[in-house]
Enzyme design. Structure first.
Site, mmCIF file in Angstrom:
data_model
loop_
_atom_site.group_PDB
_atom_site.id
_atom_site.type_symbol
_atom_site.label_atom_id
_atom_site.label_comp_id
_atom_site.label_asym_id
_atom_site.label_seq_id
_atom_site.Cartn_x
_atom_site.Cartn_y
_atom_site.Cartn_z
ATOM 1 N N ASP A 1 -10.570 2.717 2.100
ATOM 2 C CA ASP A 1 -10.853 2.036 3.373
ATOM 3 C C ASP A 1 -11.679 2.897 4.324
ATOM 4 O OD1 ASP A 1 -9.629 -0.401 2.816
ATOM 5 O OD2 ASP A 1 -7.670 0.273 3.514
ATOM 6 N N ASN B 1 -4.941 1.900 -1.486
ATOM 7 C CA ASN B 1 -5.497 0.549 -1.617
ATOM 8 C C ASN B 1 -6.189 0.335 -2.963
ATOM 9 O OD1 ASN B 1 -7.989 1.873 -1.303
ATOM 10 N ND2 ASN B 1 -8.849 0.214 -0.069
ATOM 11 N N ILE C 1 -13.121 -3.623 13.185
ATOM 12 C CA ILE C 1 -12.730 -3.851 11.790
ATOM 13 C C ILE C 1 -12.571 -5.337 11.481
ATOM 14 C CG2 ILE C 1 -11.617 -1.588 11.599
ATOM 15 C CD1 ILE C 1 -8.895 -3.226 11.651
ATOM 16 N N LYS D 1 0.815 -1.226 0.000
ATOM 17 C CA LYS D 1 0.000 0.000 0.000
ATOM 18 C C LYS D 1 0.847 1.275 0.000
ATOM 19 C CE LYS D 1 -4.275 -1.636 2.151
ATOM 20 N NZ LYS D 1 -5.251 -1.393 3.227
ATOM 21 N N ASP E 1 -6.848 13.053 -2.164
ATOM 22 C CA ASP E 1 -6.604 13.748 -0.892
ATOM 23 C C ASP E 1 -6.421 12.776 0.262
ATOM 24 O OD1 ASP E 1 -6.779 16.161 -2.174
ATOM 25 O OD2 ASP E 1 -8.857 16.548 -1.584
ATOM 26 N N ALA F 1 -3.444 2.152 15.864
ATOM 27 C CA ALA F 1 -2.917 3.193 14.973
ATOM 28 C C ALA F 1 -2.210 2.585 13.767
ATOM 29 C CB ALA F 1 -1.964 4.099 15.746
ATOM 30 N N GLY F 2 -2.646 1.392 13.371
ATOM 31 C CA GLY F 2 -2.071 0.742 12.195
ATOM 32 C C GLY F 2 -2.691 1.268 10.910
#
Length: 284
Positions: free
Chosen positions: A107, A92, A227, A71, A83, A130-131
């Site tokens: 995402d 992605n 998620i 990515k 943006d 925070a990944g």
């Protein structure tokens, strides 16, 4: 599925990727919208990434999706970034616009589209982790007008996380609050004033662990999201529902980020309700 000399390809590129359900989603969408396309999974080595990107132009593909570890690595080979992709620092979805390769990150948009009757504008969010997924949710929330974000990570990850949040503030003027997950009283206080609580960590994939202590009390109106989609109901979601809170797993995010990519490639809306039914039958 119709395959002939006019069929256009799309692919998901990662390593590993053979387990991906993206081909299932996109090929259903091509068929349902009568689009002459086919979607495959390409498991490649890093040394093949440049040639893979060149193949998008060479074979006049719709474009590609990317997952880890490509990515970020793909960015130097693209002509332009959206943006949100620039803010996140990751792509992605690559769209082939007449030979110009444009990088997007769908995402975050996919995540917020999967939340029932909820808009983030003017709301407060507590985010665990925070990944890569967390960054996409963070950036999209800022673009969509969130009023406050509290990010919780383990104390050992604070130093690694701060530079990205500082960069976000430089680019947007929005200050994200960074907190240590071990400080339970602070976690409780932030959750108590939030409208949305998101688990963007991998904790819970084992079907046993949860990213937060069970003694945390959730406000009645709080929407809870995870998620993770395997298992379909994580301990985190089970715990939230036991307190009477609405809770959403990660399968919707997967579907709606795919729908965003599909529309960018084809100009058509993905029939998400029809495909959602197939996905829930497959994974529930």
């Amino acid at each position: 599925m119709k395959l002939d000399g006019y069929t256009r390809l799309a692919a998901v590129v990662a390593n590993p990727i053979k387990h991906s359900i993206s081909p299932f989603i996109h090929n259903r969408a091509f068929e349902a919208t009568d689009t002459n396309g086919a979607y495959v999974a390409w498991e490649i080595e890093a040394s093949d990434l440049v040639e893979t990107v060149a193949n998008i132009r060479r074979y006049q593909m719709f474009g590609i999706n990317l997952s880890m570890p490509y990515k970020e690595q793909v960015i130097p080979y693209l002509d332009k970034l959206s943006d949100e992709a620039r803010l996140i620092g990751a792509v992605n979805t690559v769209v082939n616009e007449n030979g110009n390769l444009i990088g997007y990150n769908t995402d975050g948009k996919g995540f917020f589209k999967c939340l029932p009757s909820f808009t983030i504008s003017g709301k407060k969010m507590t985010l665990l982790g925070a990944g890569g997924a967390a960054k996409s949710i963070l950036a999209q929330a800022i673009l969509d007008g969130v009023s406050q974000i509290s990010v919780f990570v383990r104390s050992v990850s604070m130093e690694k996380t701060r530079p990205y949040l500082d960069k976000l503030q430089e680019q947007t003027g929005f200050k994200v609050d960074l907190c240590a997950l071990e400080y339970v009283s602070e976690l409780q206080a932030r959750i108590a004033e939030s409208d949305l609580l998101v688990n963007a960590t991998s904790v819970g994939m084992d079907g046993q662990s949860s990213p937060v202590p069970e003694n945390i009390v959730l406000p009645e109106t709080l929407l809870v999201a995870d998620i993770i989609y395997q298992p379909f109901e994580t301990p985190f979601l089970k715990w939230a529902r036991s307190q009477g809170n609405p809770a959403v797993n990660g399968l919707g995010m997967l579907l709606y980020q795919a729908a965003e990519a599909f529309q960018l490639w084809t100009g058509k809306e993905m029939p998400t309700e029809e495909i959602w039914q197939s996905l829930t039958e497959k994974y529930q």
